[in-house]
Scaffold this active site. Structure first.
Site, short mmCIF file in Angstrom:
data_model
loop_
_atom_site.label_atom_id
_atom_site.label_comp_id
_atom_site.label_asym_id
_atom_site.label_seq_id
_atom_site.Cartn_x
_atom_site.Cartn_y
_atom_site.Cartn_z
CG PHE A 34 43.87 42.28 30.15
CD1 PHE A 34 43.18 43.45 30.03
CD2 PHE A 34 44.48 42.23 28.73
CE1 PHE A 34 42.76 44.31 29.26
CE2 PHE A 34 44.04 43.05 27.65
CZ PHE A 34 43.41 44.00 27.95
CG ASN A 39 55.66 41.78 36.12
OD1 ASN A 39 55.91 42.52 35.45
ND2 ASN A 39 54.64 41.35 36.98
CE LYS A 98 43.45 34.17 35.55
NZ LYS A 98 44.12 33.51 34.73
O1 C5P Z 1 44.68 35.46 38.41
P1 C5P Z 1 45.43 36.17 37.42
O2 C5P Z 1 46.59 36.93 37.83
O3 C5P Z 1 45.77 35.58 36.21
O4 C5P Z 1 44.29 37.24 36.70
C1 C5P Z 1 44.82 38.16 35.84
C2 C5P Z 1 43.79 39.55 36.00
O5 C5P Z 1 43.52 39.86 37.49
C3 C5P Z 1 44.67 40.49 35.45
O6 C5P Z 1 43.35 41.61 35.01
C4 C5P Z 1 45.23 41.22 36.41
O7 C5P Z 1 45.28 42.66 36.25
C5 C5P Z 1 44.45 41.01 37.71
N1 C5P Z 1 45.01 40.70 39.22
C6 C5P Z 1 44.83 41.48 40.14
N2 C5P Z 1 45.33 41.23 41.37
C7 C5P Z 1 46.38 40.35 41.38
C8 C5P Z 1 46.55 39.36 40.47
C9 C5P Z 1 45.83 39.52 39.16
O8 C5P Z 1 44.08 42.38 40.05
N3 C5P Z 1 46.86 39.90 42.57
#
Ligand code: C5P
Length: 400
Positions: free
Chosen positions: A325, A211, A339
């Site tokens: 975030f 990404n 979240k």
């Molecule tokens: O669920 P989402 O991806 O929107 O959540 C975003 C947050 O969760 C960010 O802080 C990101 O670093 C963290 N995250 C994570 N592991 C994932 C997806 C997101 O720690 N697989």
């Protein structure tokens, strides 16, 4: 009156082509109400004259340790002792080497030894000089001693090489200076762990799913935590920018590697912040040989990656703070609230992506804080450094 007006900065200028930009640094500092004493090395004076700095700052520029009749040595040692910040911009490989060794053969290096103020270097030099192990070792020494660094940036340098070594923009140096002048160490003794950057999920040995995360937000958060005195560990996926000097960086590629490292380190951290744009899916069975075009479409099966923050949240110890975030294109507050509970977080920073002035790669950000008590605070468009600053104001309030 801001908390920084009336403060004093020694501005050391050394002999890099970027010396002319130090005039803008001086001018921006003066506009912020800071008293600036310019100090020019002999080589800096071959590139830019003391009169410019005197005109901008209204203060005599120090150019020679032994100028007769000016008693500069004593007055300016006094200034170095009084100073609230010692900024060296641009900082050449030479001044970094002298400071690391404790050499004192001109006014600037002498007062770098005499001062007890925080020291901020803005390195500027040829890419190979910057990357040379000697320079890197000097930077590591100075950083271990508590000196701060801003930049260098990457780009085309005066010597026509492309790479790291260009002095940070004056506005950026001034922002860093302002934060150092605020002089807080409210995270001293605390360990802050961050995930930052993106992930590369392999398809075959040469291709991956990735990404556009630049790493800028994560490194701005790391820098702010360092400035407040924390021990900082960054688990960093691929990023476009260099991490701040002074933090421990654990480089990773995939979300699974990031998760393994996070779960290992998180129990010893006071604060865990997920800034990384984690890849939610990976290729279930990456190919072991490079895939060749064969006239057929290719179907990849993707499988879910672990949710790192949710896993950290599930093993959260008493008093530990976890922050997420949430990069969203819409419904920022609703998504952030979901979240908070799903990942057992204290705070979510919801930020708008998909607009030109906020999100991946940009230097500014539009964000909303949503905390576990239900409070929602919308922030104005600001730099990622300023957002990191506000974020730690909230984190330290929770820690207290
Ligand atoms: O669920 P989402 O991806 O929107 O959540 C975003 C947050 O969760 C960010 O802080 C990101 O670093 C963290 N995250 C994570 N592991 C994932 C997806 C997101 O720690 N697989």
């Amino acid at each position: 009156m801001t908390t920084t007006s009336g403060k004093e900065i020694i501005l050391g200028v050394t002999g890099s082509i970027a010396a002319y930009k130090a005039c803008e640094v001086a001018s921006l500092l003066v506009k912020r109400g800071v008293r600036v004493t310019p100090v020019l090395t002999c080589s800096a004076q071959k590139l830019v004259g003391p009169a410019s700095f005197e005109g901008i700052t209204g203060n005599q520029a120090v150019t020679d340790m032994f100028d007769s009749g000016q008693n500069q040595e004593i007055e300016h040692i006094a200034a170095a002792t009084r100073a609230d910040l010692f900024l060296v911009a641009p900082a050449t490989a030479n001044v970094l080497a002298k400071a690391a060794q404790g050499l004192a053969d001109d006014w600037l290096s002498t007062t770098l030894l005499a001062t007890r103020a925080p020291i901020l270097f803005a390195p500027a030099m040829n890419t190979n000089m910057y990357g040379h192990p000697a320079t890197q070792a000097n930077i590591a020494t100075l950083s271990d001693r508590g000196c701060h660094f801003v930049g260098p940036d990457s780009g085309t340098l005066a010597c026509k090489t492309v790479g790291a070594g260009r002095m940070s923009e004056p506005a950026c140096i001034v922002e860093r200076s302002m934060r150092l002048l605020e002089n807080s160490d409210d995270l001293k003794g605390r360990h802050v762990l961050l995930t930052s950057g993106g992930n590369h999920e392999p398809i075959d040995p040469v291709r991956y799913i990735g990404n556009s995360s630049s790493g800028k937000m994560g490194f701005a958060v790391a820098e702010e935590a360092l400035r407040r005195g924390a021990k900082v560990t960054v688990i960093s996926g691929p990023a476009e920018v260099a991490p701040p000097v002074g933090c421990k960086v654990i480089p990773v590629q995939t979300a699974q590697e990031m998760c393994d490292a996070a779960l290992l380190i998180a129990p010893g951290a006071d604060v865990v912040i997920g800034v990384a744009a984690v890849a939610d899916y990976r290729v279930e069975h990456p190919m072991t040989e490079k895939h060749k075009r064969n006239g057929n479409d290719l179907t990849l099966t993707l499988t879910q990656n672990p949710d790192i923050l949710a896993a950290v949240g599930a093993q959260k110890k008493n008093g530990q703070i976890t922050v997420g975030f949430a990069a969203e294109t819409g419904d920022l507050v609703e998504n952030a609230q979901a979240k908070l509970s799903k990942k057992n977080l204290n705070l979510v920073v919801a930020n708008q992506v998909g607009v030109s002035d906020s999100g991946f790669g940009s230097d500014t950000v539009r964000a909303i804080f949503v905390d576990a008590s239900g409070a929602v605070e919308e922030l104005s468009l600001q730099s990622k450094g300023d957002l990191a600053h506000s974020l730690f104001d909230r984190i330290t309030a929770i820690l207290a």
